[in-house]
Design a protein around this motif. Sequence first.
Motif, PDB file in Angstrom:
ATOM      1  N   LEU A 168      84.980  58.523  56.798  1.00 60.20           N
ATOM      2  CA  LEU A 168      83.522  58.164  57.251  1.00 60.20           C
ATOM      3  C   LEU A 168      82.911  59.031  58.274  1.00 60.20           C
ATOM      4  CD1 LEU A 168      84.170  54.381  57.449  1.00 60.20           C
ATOM      5  CD2 LEU A 168      82.954  55.467  55.827  1.00 60.20           C
ATOM      6  N   TRP A 169      83.543  59.622  58.943  1.00 62.50           N
ATOM      7  CA  TRP A 169      83.164  60.633  59.750  1.00 62.50           C
ATOM      8  C   TRP A 169      82.824  61.956  59.415  1.00 62.50           C
ATOM      9  CZ3 TRP A 169      85.655  64.648  63.238  1.00 62.50           C
ATOM     10  CH2 TRP A 169      84.910  65.066  64.143  1.00 62.50           C
ATOM     11  N   PHE A 170      83.783  62.277  58.326  1.00 61.72           N
ATOM     12  CA  PHE A 170      83.348  63.598  57.548  1.00 61.72           C
ATOM     13  C   PHE A 170      82.011  63.277  57.014  1.00 61.72           C
ATOM     14  CE2 PHE A 170      83.385  66.000  53.708  1.00 61.72           C
ATOM     15  CZ  PHE A 170      83.259  67.255  54.211  1.00 61.72           C
ATOM     16  N   TYR A 172      77.337  64.567  57.516  1.00 57.92           N
ATOM     17  CA  TYR A 172      76.238  65.191  56.815  1.00 57.92           C
ATOM     18  C   TYR A 172      74.912  64.485  56.892  1.00 57.92           C
ATOM     19  CZ  TYR A 172      73.564  66.785  52.884  1.00 57.92           C
ATOM     20  OH  TYR A 172      72.577  67.432  51.947  1.00 57.92           O
ATOM     21  N   ASP A 173      75.316  63.139  56.870  1.00 50.06           N
ATOM     22  CA  ASP A 173      74.056  61.972  56.837  1.00 50.06           C
ATOM     23  C   ASP A 173      74.600  60.816  56.921  1.00 50.06           C
ATOM     24  OD1 ASP A 173      71.712  60.763  56.803  1.00 50.06           O
ATOM     25  OD2 ASP A 173      71.070  61.214  54.767  1.00 50.06           O
ATOM     26  N   GLY A 217      80.076  71.177  56.215  1.00 50.82           N
ATOM     27  CA  GLY A 217      80.262  71.039  54.517  1.00 50.82           C
ATOM     28  C   GLY A 217      81.774  71.337  54.258  1.00 50.82           C
ATOM     29  N   ILE A 218      81.990  70.978  53.243  1.00 51.38           N
ATOM     30  CA  ILE A 218      83.548  71.231  52.787  1.00 51.38           C
ATOM     31  C   ILE A 218      84.045  72.709  52.640  1.00 51.38           C
ATOM     32  CG2 ILE A 218      83.285  71.300  50.352  1.00 51.38           C
ATOM     33  CD1 ILE A 218      85.724  69.185  50.331  1.00 51.38           C
ATOM     34  N   ALA A 255      77.536  57.552  55.093  1.00 47.15           N
ATOM     35  CA  ALA A 255      78.728  56.961  55.554  1.00 47.15           C
ATOM     36  C   ALA A 255      78.589  55.315  55.414  1.00 47.15           C
ATOM     37  CB  ALA A 255      78.945  57.218  57.190  1.00 47.15           C
ATOM     38  N   LEU A 256      77.407  54.749  55.754  1.00 46.19           N
ATOM     39  CA  LEU A 256      77.074  53.455  55.528  1.00 46.19           C
ATOM     40  C   LEU A 256      77.247  52.797  54.321  1.00 46.19           C
ATOM     41  CD1 LEU A 256      73.896  53.158  57.952  1.00 46.19           C
ATOM     42  CD2 LEU A 256      76.278  52.378  58.479  1.00 46.19           C
ATOM     43  N   ILE A 257      76.877  53.767  53.055  1.00 47.91           N
ATOM     44  CA  ILE A 257      76.985  53.348  51.761  1.00 47.91           C
ATOM     45  C   ILE A 257      78.369  53.389  51.656  1.00 47.91           C
ATOM     46  CG2 ILE A 257      76.879  54.241  49.502  1.00 47.91           C
ATOM     47  CD1 ILE A 257      73.952  55.179  50.530  1.00 47.91           C
ATOM     48  N   MET A 258      79.278  54.260  51.967  1.00 43.17           N
ATOM     49  CA  MET A 258      80.693  54.419  51.429  1.00 43.17           C
ATOM     50  C   MET A 258      81.391  53.166  52.285  1.00 43.17           C
ATOM     51  SD  MET A 258      83.163  57.569  51.842  1.00 43.17           S
ATOM     52  CE  MET A 258      84.867  57.296  51.334  1.00 43.17           C
ATOM     53  N   LEU A 259      80.969  53.030  53.594  1.00 40.53           N
ATOM     54  CA  LEU A 259      81.594  51.862  54.295  1.00 40.53           C
ATOM     55  C   LEU A 259      81.486  50.503  53.545  1.00 40.53           C
ATOM     56  CD1 LEU A 259      83.419  50.672  56.627  1.00 40.53           C
ATOM     57  CD2 LEU A 259      80.949  50.452  57.934  1.00 40.53           C
ATOM     58  N   GLY A 260      80.075  50.205  52.959  1.00 40.71           N
ATOM     59  CA  GLY A 260      79.814  49.242  52.347  1.00 40.71           C
ATOM     60  C   GLY A 260      80.423  48.879  51.083  1.00 40.71           C
TER      61      GLY A 260
END
Length: 86
Positions: A43-45, A49-50, A2-3, A54-59
Motif C-alpha cells: 500500500l505504501w509503494f 505514486y498516488d 516507480g518500479i 492505495a485507497l482503491i487497493m485497500l478497499g
Amino acid sequence: MGITSYSFVLAFVPIVVIIWSLLLRIQYHHSTLAILFIIFASLWFIGSYDYRFALIMLGTATSNYYGVKLIKKYVVFFSGKHLPLF
C-alpha cells in the motif's frame, strides 16, 4: 517511486525483503505480522505514486476478505463441511 527507479530497486525492495524475512523467522508458524507488513508495504509503494490507488487497493482487499468470509459461512451452513480460511 516507480518500479524501475533506483530508489525502488536499491532501497525499497531490500528493506522490505529484510524486514519481511526477519518477521518470518520470528513468527515461524504464525506469519500474520509478516503478511500485514507486506500488505502495508504494498500500500505504501502504490500510495507513493498516488494515494487514491492505495485507497482503491485497500478497499478491494477489504471487500475480498469479507466476501471470502461470507462465502465460507454459507458453504459451511449449507454443506456442513468446514473449509480452512487462513
